[in-house]
Write an enzyme that holds these catalytic residues in place. Structure first.
Site, PDB file in Angstrom:
ATOM      1  N   GLY A  88      33.410 -17.964 -25.521  1.00 13.58           N
ATOM      2  CA  GLY A  88      34.710 -18.104 -24.845  1.00 13.58           C
ATOM      3  C   GLY A  88      34.561 -18.514 -23.387  1.00 13.58           C
ATOM      4  N   PHE A  89      35.679 -18.500 -22.695  1.00 11.88           N
ATOM      5  CA  PHE A  89      35.744 -19.018 -21.318  1.00 11.88           C
ATOM      6  C   PHE A  89      34.770 -18.283 -20.382  1.00 11.88           C
ATOM      7  CE2 PHE A  89      38.513 -18.622 -17.274  1.00 11.88           C
ATOM      8  CZ  PHE A  89      37.877 -19.687 -16.653  1.00 11.88           C
ATOM      9  N   ILE A  90      34.953 -16.981 -20.229  1.00 13.68           N
ATOM     10  CA  ILE A  90      34.108 -16.258 -19.267  1.00 13.68           C
ATOM     11  C   ILE A  90      32.698 -16.079 -19.853  1.00 13.68           C
ATOM     12  CG2 ILE A  90      33.926 -14.192 -17.827  1.00 13.68           C
ATOM     13  CD1 ILE A  90      37.015 -13.873 -18.226  1.00 13.68           C
ATOM     14  N   ASN A 106      33.364 -14.984 -33.357  1.00 14.91           N
ATOM     15  CA  ASN A 106      33.951 -15.474 -34.608  1.00 14.91           C
ATOM     16  C   ASN A 106      34.657 -16.823 -34.420  1.00 14.91           C
ATOM     17  OD1 ASN A 106      36.264 -14.797 -33.254  1.00 14.91           O
ATOM     18  ND2 ASN A 106      36.971 -13.259 -34.731  1.00 14.91           N
ATOM     19  N   LEU A 117      33.388  -8.787 -34.962  1.00 16.49           N
ATOM     20  CA  LEU A 117      33.109  -7.377 -34.637  1.00 16.49           C
ATOM     21  C   LEU A 117      33.842  -6.421 -35.575  1.00 16.49           C
ATOM     22  CD1 LEU A 117      33.162  -7.180 -30.731  1.00 16.49           C
ATOM     23  CD2 LEU A 117      31.336  -7.884 -32.247  1.00 16.49           C
ATOM     24  N   LYS A 177      43.531 -11.931 -25.992  1.00 17.95           N
ATOM     25  CA  LYS A 177      43.954 -11.707 -24.596  1.00 17.95           C
ATOM     26  C   LYS A 177      45.324 -12.266 -24.222  1.00 17.95           C
ATOM     27  CE  LYS A 177      41.960 -15.965 -22.916  1.00 17.95           C
ATOM     28  NZ  LYS A 177      41.329 -16.709 -21.861  1.00 17.95           N
ATOM     29  N   SER A 214      40.477  -5.408 -17.181  1.00 15.90           N
ATOM     30  CA  SER A 214      41.395  -6.361 -16.552  1.00 15.90           C
ATOM     31  C   SER A 214      42.235  -5.659 -15.512  1.00 15.90           C
ATOM     32  CB  SER A 214      42.304  -6.917 -17.652  1.00 15.90           C
ATOM     33  OG  SER A 214      43.379  -7.611 -17.087  1.00 15.90           O
ATOM     34  N   TYR A 254      48.540  -5.738 -25.232  1.00 19.47           N
ATOM     35  CA  TYR A 254      47.225  -6.224 -24.777  1.00 19.47           C
ATOM     36  C   TYR A 254      46.682  -5.298 -23.679  1.00 19.47           C
ATOM     37  CZ  TYR A 254      43.908  -8.720 -21.824  1.00 19.47           C
ATOM     38  OH  TYR A 254      42.813  -9.032 -21.057  1.00 19.47           O
ATOM     39  N   LYS A 262      43.232  -2.611 -23.372  1.00 18.38           N
ATOM     40  CA  LYS A 262      42.231  -2.504 -22.291  1.00 18.38           C
ATOM     41  C   LYS A 262      42.202  -1.072 -21.748  1.00 18.38           C
ATOM     42  CE  LYS A 262      40.652  -6.665 -22.318  1.00 18.38           C
ATOM     43  NZ  LYS A 262      39.345  -6.894 -22.914  1.00 18.38           N
ATOM     44  N   TYR A 276      38.728  -7.623 -14.136  1.00 18.61           N
ATOM     45  CA  TYR A 276      38.865  -8.961 -13.568  1.00 18.61           C
ATOM     46  C   TYR A 276      40.282  -9.146 -13.060  1.00 18.61           C
ATOM     47  CZ  TYR A 276      35.405  -9.644 -17.363  1.00 18.61           C
ATOM     48  OH  TYR A 276      34.390  -9.524 -18.256  1.00 18.61           O
TER      49      TYR A 276
HETATM   50  P1  NAD Z   1      38.263 -16.144 -24.600  1.00 15.04           P
HETATM   51  O1  NAD Z   1      39.319 -16.034 -25.647  1.00 15.04           O
HETATM   52  O2  NAD Z   1      37.938 -17.495 -24.070  1.00 15.04           O
HETATM   53  O3  NAD Z   1      36.904 -15.486 -25.149  1.00 15.04           O
HETATM   54  C1  NAD Z   1      36.890 -14.386 -26.027  1.00 15.04           C
HETATM   55  C2  NAD Z   1      35.949 -14.736 -27.177  1.00 15.04           C
HETATM   56  O4  NAD Z   1      35.897 -13.637 -28.082  1.00 15.04           O
HETATM   57  C3  NAD Z   1      36.408 -15.968 -27.968  1.00 15.04           C
HETATM   58  O5  NAD Z   1      35.344 -16.893 -28.058  1.00 15.04           O
HETATM   59  C4  NAD Z   1      36.790 -15.391 -29.328  1.00 15.04           C
HETATM   60  O6  NAD Z   1      36.545 -16.325 -30.371  1.00 15.04           O
HETATM   61  C5  NAD Z   1      35.921 -14.151 -29.398  1.00 15.04           C
HETATM   62  N1  NAD Z   1      36.434 -13.072 -30.270  1.00 15.04           N
HETATM   63  C6  NAD Z   1      37.664 -12.505 -30.245  1.00 15.04           C
HETATM   64  N2  NAD Z   1      37.744 -11.534 -31.162  1.00 15.04           N
HETATM   65  C7  NAD Z   1      36.532 -11.470 -31.773  1.00 15.04           C
HETATM   66  C8  NAD Z   1      35.996 -10.655 -32.804  1.00 15.04           C
HETATM   67  N3  NAD Z   1      36.726  -9.720 -33.420  1.00 15.04           N
HETATM   68  N4  NAD Z   1      34.717 -10.861 -33.182  1.00 15.04           N
HETATM   69  C9  NAD Z   1      33.970 -11.807 -32.586  1.00 15.04           C
HETATM   70  N5  NAD Z   1      34.428 -12.604 -31.601  1.00 15.04           N
HETATM   71  C10 NAD Z   1      35.691 -12.446 -31.203  1.00 15.04           C
HETATM   72  O7  NAD Z   1      38.662 -15.154 -23.418  1.00 15.04           O
HETATM   73  P2  NAD Z   1      38.035 -14.995 -21.958  1.00 15.04           P
HETATM   74  O8  NAD Z   1      39.020 -15.495 -20.980  1.00 15.04           O
HETATM   75  O9  NAD Z   1      36.656 -15.505 -21.916  1.00 15.04           O
HETATM   76  O10 NAD Z   1      38.047 -13.403 -21.851  1.00 15.04           O
HETATM   77  C11 NAD Z   1      36.926 -12.607 -22.179  1.00 15.04           C
HETATM   78  C12 NAD Z   1      37.292 -11.153 -22.042  1.00 15.04           C
HETATM   79  O11 NAD Z   1      37.759 -10.907 -20.721  1.00 15.04           O
HETATM   80  C13 NAD Z   1      38.405 -10.695 -22.978  1.00 15.04           C
HETATM   81  O12 NAD Z   1      38.102  -9.401 -23.419  1.00 15.04           O
HETATM   82  C14 NAD Z   1      39.631 -10.682 -22.091  1.00 15.04           C
HETATM   83  O13 NAD Z   1      40.586  -9.758 -22.524  1.00 15.04           O
HETATM   84  C15 NAD Z   1      39.026 -10.267 -20.757  1.00 15.04           C
HETATM   85  N6  NAD Z   1      39.818 -10.721 -19.610  1.00 15.04           N
HETATM   86  C16 NAD Z   1      40.144 -12.043 -19.492  1.00 15.04           C
HETATM   87  C17 NAD Z   1      40.948 -12.456 -18.434  1.00 15.04           C
HETATM   88  C18 NAD Z   1      41.362 -13.899 -18.276  1.00 15.04           C
HETATM   89  O14 NAD Z   1      42.348 -14.151 -17.608  1.00 15.04           O
HETATM   90  N7  NAD Z   1      40.647 -14.864 -18.854  1.00 15.04           N
HETATM   91  C19 NAD Z   1      41.379 -11.531 -17.484  1.00 15.04           C
HETATM   92  C20 NAD Z   1      41.003 -10.191 -17.621  1.00 15.04           C
HETATM   93  C21 NAD Z   1      40.229  -9.793 -18.697  1.00 15.04           C
HETATM   94  N1  UFG Z   2      53.103 -18.670 -13.710  1.00 12.99           N
HETATM   95  C1  UFG Z   2      54.025 -19.688 -13.549  1.00 12.99           C
HETATM   96  N2  UFG Z   2      54.090 -20.651 -14.510  1.00 12.99           N
HETATM   97  C2  UFG Z   2      53.268 -20.652 -15.624  1.00 12.99           C
HETATM   98  C3  UFG Z   2      52.323 -19.606 -15.763  1.00 12.99           C
HETATM   99  C4  UFG Z   2      52.277 -18.625 -14.779  1.00 12.99           C
HETATM  100  O1  UFG Z   2      54.772 -19.704 -12.581  1.00 12.99           O
HETATM  101  O2  UFG Z   2      53.384 -21.551 -16.457  1.00 12.99           O
HETATM  102  C5  UFG Z   2      53.027 -17.636 -12.656  1.00 12.99           C
HETATM  103  C6  UFG Z   2      53.287 -16.237 -13.209  1.00 12.99           C
HETATM  104  O3  UFG Z   2      54.658 -15.969 -13.267  1.00 12.99           O
HETATM  105  C7  UFG Z   2      52.489 -15.381 -12.211  1.00 12.99           C
HETATM  106  C8  UFG Z   2      51.318 -16.295 -11.789  1.00 12.99           C
HETATM  107  O4  UFG Z   2      51.709 -17.622 -12.144  1.00 12.99           O
HETATM  108  O5  UFG Z   2      53.288 -15.149 -11.089  1.00 12.99           O
HETATM  109  C9  UFG Z   2      50.017 -15.968 -12.528  1.00 12.99           C
HETATM  110  O6  UFG Z   2      50.298 -15.935 -13.929  1.00 12.99           O
HETATM  111  P1  UFG Z   2      49.152 -15.857 -15.042  1.00 12.99           P
HETATM  112  O7  UFG Z   2      49.843 -15.826 -16.363  1.00 12.99           O
HETATM  113  O8  UFG Z   2      48.145 -16.926 -14.818  1.00 12.99           O
HETATM  114  O9  UFG Z   2      48.422 -14.480 -14.736  1.00 12.99           O
HETATM  115  P2  UFG Z   2      49.037 -13.010 -14.607  1.00 12.99           P
HETATM  116  O10 UFG Z   2      48.665 -12.497 -13.247  1.00 12.99           O
HETATM  117  O11 UFG Z   2      50.449 -12.964 -14.958  1.00 12.99           O
HETATM  118  O12 UFG Z   2      48.299 -12.160 -15.693  1.00 12.99           O
HETATM  119  C10 UFG Z   2      47.166 -12.554 -16.420  1.00 12.99           C
HETATM  120  C11 UFG Z   2      47.171 -11.775 -17.729  1.00 12.99           C
HETATM  121  C12 UFG Z   2      47.044 -10.303 -17.429  1.00 12.99           C
HETATM  122  C13 UFG Z   2      45.795 -10.062 -16.632  1.00 12.99           C
HETATM  123  C14 UFG Z   2      45.816 -10.897 -15.389  1.00 12.99           C
HETATM  124  C15 UFG Z   2      44.548 -10.745 -14.621  1.00 12.99           C
HETATM  125  O13 UFG Z   2      48.378 -12.062 -18.390  1.00 12.99           O
HETATM  126  O14 UFG Z   2      46.981  -9.563 -18.606  1.00 12.99           O
HETATM  127  O15 UFG Z   2      46.000 -12.272 -15.719  1.00 12.99           O
HETATM  128  O16 UFG Z   2      43.450 -11.056 -15.363  1.00 12.99           O
HETATM  129  F1  UFG Z   2      45.709  -8.778 -16.230  1.00 12.99           F
END
Ligand code: NAD
Ligand code: UFG
Length: 357
Positions: free
Chosen positions: A15-17, A37, A68, A93, A133, A157, A161, A185
């Site tokens: 995934g992304f991170i 997966n 998982l 997520k 998060s 969601y 967490k 994060y």
């Molecule tokens: P992502 O969706 O890009 O990566 C998550 C990966 O987990 C994906 O590749 C997905 O295929 C895999 N996955 C999901 N369920 C699975 C399972 N049951 N078994 C095996 N693989 C599985 O998301 P990301 O942005 O890289 O986020 C990674 C983690 O960080 C997540 O737990 C997310 O909740 C957390 N997080 C993300 C953000 C964000 O904004 N990106 C912010 C805070 C926390």
């Molecule tokens: N926003 C817009 N237009 C869009 C998308 C977002 O104006 O199309 C605004 C939102 O209203 C917010 C800001 O941009 O004010 C950031 O929004 P994001 O959806 O990118 O991120 P959030 O801070 O709302 O929250 C996301 C996840 C949370 C997580 C958080 C930090 O939804 O669960 O990032 O990781 F906790």
């Protein structure tokens, strides 16, 4: 930093991170196994990581297609390889989807993690870095958010967490051999500076930066700005955006803290914010992306998105002091690298969908 003897399991590593962190782990000399997966990712991302680290370090990476929620998949992995620690990213997520399909979120995020922890305990692998998060702060009463604030999730969601943080604290309380770091994060954005790795959400993006990126490459017509009457200098909401490479390095710092601890060191289960400590408004982010890309981002001012907080940013003191980690990049670099990824990969890791050719 890492040694050939140290093998790290990265769940959700496609995934992304995950991809950005795996890249840094390999560059630091760790061996890495990924289990994913591919629910929200594609294998091309792993091929890109291999290309970036080169043929020699690529040999230290293996990928396992697995879920998982399926204990056999975990059993197969742990019975073959001795892992020194686990970085657990795998999870769903999307906030909106979690409101519509809560059971899907509780099933995937909770059951998947419980299976993982049971298997880790069985094979005596008790060092864990977990993706939490800033969502666990809910609507923070005060800013910056400090790790010992009262926690309060606002949607299914966020509750997964929060529950997973509590589960981790309980696991540690019952068995002090565990060493657990919970990383909260803030808003991860940007991409690897090569432009070869980045975020590739399926469907219409929920988050701000992937949405802006898709407007910039012409996939979406305009950005909806949710809220222009917040009590902030320009009326739009403020968040703490963090470059994904800084986040990846934060994971290495956390991992090293776990690996460098002696077996009888009592580390506990500790949470750290990973953010920059600086707030940026939606309109400032749009302006920074326009500057980095040279593209005009048309905007439409819309009502506030339900549940959104006005202003959220991190206190970074604890991570700086105890993990010796601090974010290096500002929003200019975040937008520069995100644009490089977007301009080189307008359709993400896949080529353009057939229907659009
Ligand atoms: P992502 O969706 O890009 O990566 C998550 C990966 O987990 C994906 O590749 C997905 O295929 C895999 N996955 C999901 N369920 C699975 C399972 N049951 N078994 C095996 N693989 C599985 O998301 P990301 O942005 O890289 O986020 C990674 C983690 O960080 C997540 O737990 C997310 O909740 C957390 N997080 C993300 C953000 C964000 O904004 N990106 C912010 C805070 C926390
Ligand atoms: N926003 C817009 N237009 C869009 C998308 C977002 O104006 O199309 C605004 C939102 O209203 C917010 C800001 O941009 O004010 C950031 O929004 P994001 O959806 O990118 O991120 P959030 O801070 O709302 O929250 C996301 C996840 C949370 C997580 C958080 C930090 O939804 O669960 O990032 O990781 F906790």
């Amino acid at each position: 930093m890492g040694s050939q003897q140290q093998t790290i399991l990265v769940t959700g590593g496609a995934g992304f991170i995950g991809t950005h962190t795996v890249l840094q782990l390999l560059n630091d000399g760790f061996r890495v196994s990924i289990i994913d997966n591919l629910h929200n990712s594609v294998q091309e991302s792993i091929l890109r990581v291999k290309e970036l680290v080169g043929p020699k370090l690529s040999q230290n990476l293996d990928f396992h297609l697995g879920d998982l929620r399926n204990k056999d998949d975990l059993e197969k992995l742990f019975s073959k390889t001795k892992f020194d620690a686990v970085i657990h990213f795998a999870g769903l997520k999307a906030v909106g989807e979690s409101v519509e399909h809560p059971i899907r979120y509780y099933d995937n995020n909770l059951i998947g993690s419980i299976n993982l922890y049971q298997t880790m305990a069985k094979y005596n692998c008790k060092k864990l870095v977990f993706s939490s998060s800033s969502t666990v702060y809910g609507q923070p009463e005060k800013i910056p958010c400090v790790e010992d604030f009262h926690l309060n999730a606002m949607n299914p969601y966020g509750r997964t967490k929060l529950f997973l943080e509590e589960i981790a604290r309980d696991i540690y309380a019952a068995d002090n051999d565990w060493k657990i770091i919970l990383l909260r994060y803030f808003n991860p954005v940007g991409a690897h500076e090569s432009g070869k790795l980045g975020e590739d959400p399926k469907g219409i993006p929920n988050n701000l930066m992937p949405y802006i990126q898709q407007v910039a490459v012409g996939r979406l017509p305009e950005l909806n700005v949710y809220g222009y009457d917040y009590p902030t200098p320009d009326g739009s909401a403020i968040r703490d955006y963090i470059h994904v490479m800084d986040l990846a390095d934060g994971h290495i710092a956390a991992l090293c803290k776990l690996l460098n601890a002696d077996d009888d060191d009592v580390m506990g289960c500790v949470a750290y914010n990973l953010g920059t400590g600086r707030g940026t408004s939606v309109l400032e982010m749009v302006a920074a992306f326009e500057k980095a890309s040279g593209k005009k981002i048309p905007i439409k001012l819309c009502p506030r998105r339900p549940g959104d907080a006005t202003e959220v940013y991190a206190s970074t003191k604890k991570a700086e002091k105890e993990l010796e980690w601090k974010a290096k990049y500002g929003i200019e670099e975040m937008c520069r690298d995100q644009w490089k990824w977007a301009s080189q990969n307008p359709w993400g890791y896949q080529s353009k969908p057939l229907k659009d050719i």
